[in-house]
Design an enzyme around this catalytic site. Structure first.
Site, PDB file in Angstrom:
ATOM      1  N   LEU A  67       0.628  -1.187   0.200  1.00  0.00           N
ATOM      2  CA  LEU A  67      -0.219   0.277  -0.049  1.00  0.00           C
ATOM      3  C   LEU A  67       1.020   1.087   0.129  1.00  0.00           C
ATOM      4  O   LEU A  67       2.083   1.662   1.029  1.00  0.00           O
ATOM      5  CB  LEU A  67      -1.063   0.145   1.491  1.00  0.00           C
ATOM      6  CG  LEU A  67      -1.635  -0.998   1.224  1.00  0.00           C
ATOM      7  CD1 LEU A  67      -2.517  -1.388   2.491  1.00  0.00           C
ATOM      8  CD2 LEU A  67      -2.482  -0.792   0.372  1.00  0.00           C
ATOM      9  N   GLU A 101      -7.557   3.470   9.341  1.00  0.00           N
ATOM     10  CA  GLU A 101      -8.198   2.778   7.668  1.00  0.00           C
ATOM     11  C   GLU A 101      -8.452   0.888   7.875  1.00  0.00           C
ATOM     12  O   GLU A 101      -9.142   0.431   7.007  1.00  0.00           O
ATOM     13  CB  GLU A 101      -7.233   3.223   6.236  1.00  0.00           C
ATOM     14  CG  GLU A 101      -8.718   3.538   5.520  1.00  0.00           C
ATOM     15  CD  GLU A 101      -8.862   2.178   4.398  1.00  0.00           C
ATOM     16  OE1 GLU A 101     -10.092   1.694   3.686  1.00  0.00           O
ATOM     17  OE2 GLU A 101      -7.595   1.315   4.453  1.00  0.00           O
TER      18      GLU A 101
HETATM   19  N1  LIG Z   1      -5.836   0.253  -1.482  1.00  0.00           N
HETATM   20  C1  LIG Z   1      -5.995  -1.475  -0.943  1.00  0.00           C
HETATM   21  O1  LIG Z   1      -7.480  -1.344  -1.462  1.00  0.00           O
HETATM   22  C2  LIG Z   1      -4.837  -2.386  -2.568  1.00  0.00           C
HETATM   23  C3  LIG Z   1      -6.281  -3.370  -2.294  1.00  0.00           C
HETATM   24  C4  LIG Z   1      -4.968  -4.993  -2.672  1.00  0.00           C
HETATM   25  C5  LIG Z   1      -4.621  -4.656  -3.123  1.00  0.00           C
HETATM   26  N2  LIG Z   1      -3.432  -3.221  -3.104  1.00  0.00           N
HETATM   27  C6  LIG Z   1      -2.538  -3.466  -3.721  1.00  0.00           C
HETATM   28  O2  LIG Z   1      -2.738  -3.654  -5.063  1.00  0.00           O
HETATM   29  C7  LIG Z   1      -1.524  -4.220  -5.676  1.00  0.00           C
HETATM   30  C8  LIG Z   1      -1.362  -6.378  -5.885  1.00  0.00           C
HETATM   31  O3  LIG Z   1      -2.863  -5.508  -7.022  1.00  0.00           O
HETATM   32  P1  LIG Z   1      -2.845  -6.436  -8.706  1.00  0.00           P
HETATM   33  O4  LIG Z   1      -4.261  -5.369  -9.182  1.00  0.00           O
HETATM   34  O5  LIG Z   1      -1.582  -6.118  -9.156  1.00  0.00           O
HETATM   35  O6  LIG Z   1      -2.926  -8.023  -8.479  1.00  0.00           O
HETATM   36  P2  LIG Z   1      -4.300  -8.910  -7.964  1.00  0.00           P
HETATM   37  O7  LIG Z   1      -5.514  -8.417  -8.467  1.00  0.00           O
HETATM   38  O8  LIG Z   1      -3.973  -8.930  -6.373  1.00  0.00           O
HETATM   39  O9  LIG Z   1      -3.794 -10.083  -8.590  1.00  0.00           O
HETATM   40  C9  LIG Z   1      -3.565 -10.108  -9.678  1.00  0.00           C
HETATM   41  C10 LIG Z   1      -3.433 -12.384  -9.972  1.00  0.00           C
HETATM   42  O10 LIG Z   1      -4.608 -12.914  -9.309  1.00  0.00           O
HETATM   43  C11 LIG Z   1      -4.768 -13.215 -10.575  1.00  0.00           C
HETATM   44  N3  LIG Z   1      -6.075 -13.556 -11.458  1.00  0.00           N
HETATM   45  C12 LIG Z   1      -5.825 -12.286 -12.302  1.00  0.00           C
HETATM   46  N4  LIG Z   1      -6.956 -12.453 -13.044  1.00  0.00           N
HETATM   47  C13 LIG Z   1      -7.281 -13.986 -13.017  1.00  0.00           C
HETATM   48  C14 LIG Z   1      -8.173 -14.982 -13.971  1.00  0.00           C
HETATM   49  N5  LIG Z   1      -8.985 -14.806 -15.312  1.00  0.00           N
HETATM   50  N6  LIG Z   1      -8.615 -16.396 -13.112  1.00  0.00           N
HETATM   51  C15 LIG Z   1      -7.663 -16.020 -12.272  1.00  0.00           C
HETATM   52  N7  LIG Z   1      -6.542 -16.064 -11.195  1.00  0.00           N
HETATM   53  C16 LIG Z   1      -6.387 -14.357 -12.288  1.00  0.00           C
HETATM   54  C17 LIG Z   1      -3.361 -13.591 -11.468  1.00  0.00           C
HETATM   55  O11 LIG Z   1      -2.664 -14.689 -10.957  1.00  0.00           O
HETATM   56  P3  LIG Z   1      -1.174 -15.907 -11.414  1.00  0.00           P
HETATM   57  O12 LIG Z   1      -0.241 -14.812 -11.644  1.00  0.00           O
HETATM   58  O13 LIG Z   1      -1.001 -16.180 -10.402  1.00  0.00           O
HETATM   59  O14 LIG Z   1      -2.204 -16.673 -12.518  1.00  0.00           O
HETATM   60  C18 LIG Z   1      -3.185 -12.424 -11.159  1.00  0.00           C
HETATM   61  O15 LIG Z   1      -1.127 -12.261 -11.526  1.00  0.00           O
HETATM   62  C19 LIG Z   1      -0.676  -4.164  -4.340  1.00  0.00           C
HETATM   63  O16 LIG Z   1       0.431  -3.177  -4.884  1.00  0.00           O
HETATM   64  C20 LIG Z   1      -1.778  -4.016  -3.234  1.00  0.00           C
HETATM   65  O17 LIG Z   1      -0.999  -4.031  -2.245  1.00  0.00           O
HETATM   66  C21 LIG Z   1      -4.408  -2.440  -2.753  1.00  0.00           C
END
Ligand SMILES: NC(=O)c1ccc[n+]([C@@H]2O[C@H](COP(=O)([O-])OP(=O)(O)OC[C@H]3O[C@@H](n4cnc5c(N)ncnc54)[C@H](OP(=O)(O)O)[C@@H]3O)[C@@H](O)[C@H]2O)c1
Length: 189
Positions: A23, A30
């Site tokens: 984050l 929060e």
């Molecule tokens: N501010 C907030 O509220 C908040 C909330 C959550 C996260 N975050 C931040 O967001 C970042 C992470 O989020 P992100 O968007 O990069 O990734 P994410 O959505 O958490 O994960 C992406 C992964 O989900 C899997 N995926 C994607 N499409 C898919 C599908 N069609 N079927 C099955 N699995 C699928 C894949 O995993 P595989 O690569 O293993 O196949 C993909 O690499 C971090 O920086 C975290 O701190 C912030």
């Protein structure tokens, strides 16, 4: 029971949600709000499901894994090794998640499904007819981010929820507001 997806996210002024697998901010209150909302159930015999992408799972520090008192669902195109974690399951598609929620093992065990990110998981669940509400904390400051909240539907309706503090909150000089939006198309074909 009809599946309801309640999304919960925190985004800054440019709708950024993450940076370098973390984050971009530290806001204890929060984070406490997130834990309370995703953990609390009316029926104390049930738990909530938290649905997340594999990268969000990877971002959780080992000592907090799996998220406690919640059933952790992780989406990955390959399988995630969850053998050593209690109440933790891996899925390769949203359809597989939906089939499992409706199946015998789970349907009486869980109360609510909280979608906790990241980008792709928010996007896909917002497109689904099971998208019910979005709990979006708007952080009133710009942070440098590499991950963003997807485009929101235009017709979301802002509502209030007695569990959610109203007005401007502040921590460490950073102001933020808890917003709740409802999807008028929930459960429509
Ligand atoms: N501010 C907030 O509220 C908040 C909330 C959550 C996260 N975050 C931040 O967001 C970042 C992470 O989020 P992100 O968007 O990069 O990734 P994410 O959505 O958490 O994960 C992406 C992964 O989900 C899997 N995926 C994607 N499409 C898919 C599908 N069609 N079927 C099955 N699995 C699928 C894949 O995993 P595989 O690569 O293993 O196949 C993909 O690499 C971090 O920086 C975290 O701190 C912030």
């Amino acid at each position: 029971m009809v599946v309801k997806f309640d999304l919960i996210a925190a985004a800054c002024e440019n709708m950024g949600i993450g940076k370098n697998k973390d984050l971009p901010w530290r806001l204890k209150s929060e984070m406490a709000f997130f834990s309370r909302m995703t953990s609390e159930t009316v029926d104390k015999n049930k738990k909530n499901v938290v649905l997340m992408g594999r990268k969000t799972w990877d971002c959780i520090p080992p000592k907090f894994k799996p998220l406690s008192n919640r059933i952790n669902f992780i989406m990955s195109r390959s399988s995630v090794d969850v053998q050593n974690y209690k109440d933790c399951y891996s899925f390769t598609s949203l359809q597989e998640v939906l089939d499992t929620l409706g199946g015998e093992k789970f349907q009486d065990q869980y109360e609510n499904v909280w979608v906790i990110g990241g980008s792709y998981i928010y996007e896909e669940t917002m497109k689904s007819k099971f998208f019910h509400r979005l709990y979006l904390t708007k952080i009133m400051k710009h942070f440098d981010c590499d991950t963003f909240f997807p485009k929101m539907k235009d017709n979301l309706v802002k509502i209030s929820d007695s569990r959610v503090p109203e007005g401007i909150q502040e921590e460490n000089g950073i102001q933020f507001v808890y917003n709740v939006y409802e999807n008028p198309d929930f459960n429509k074909e």
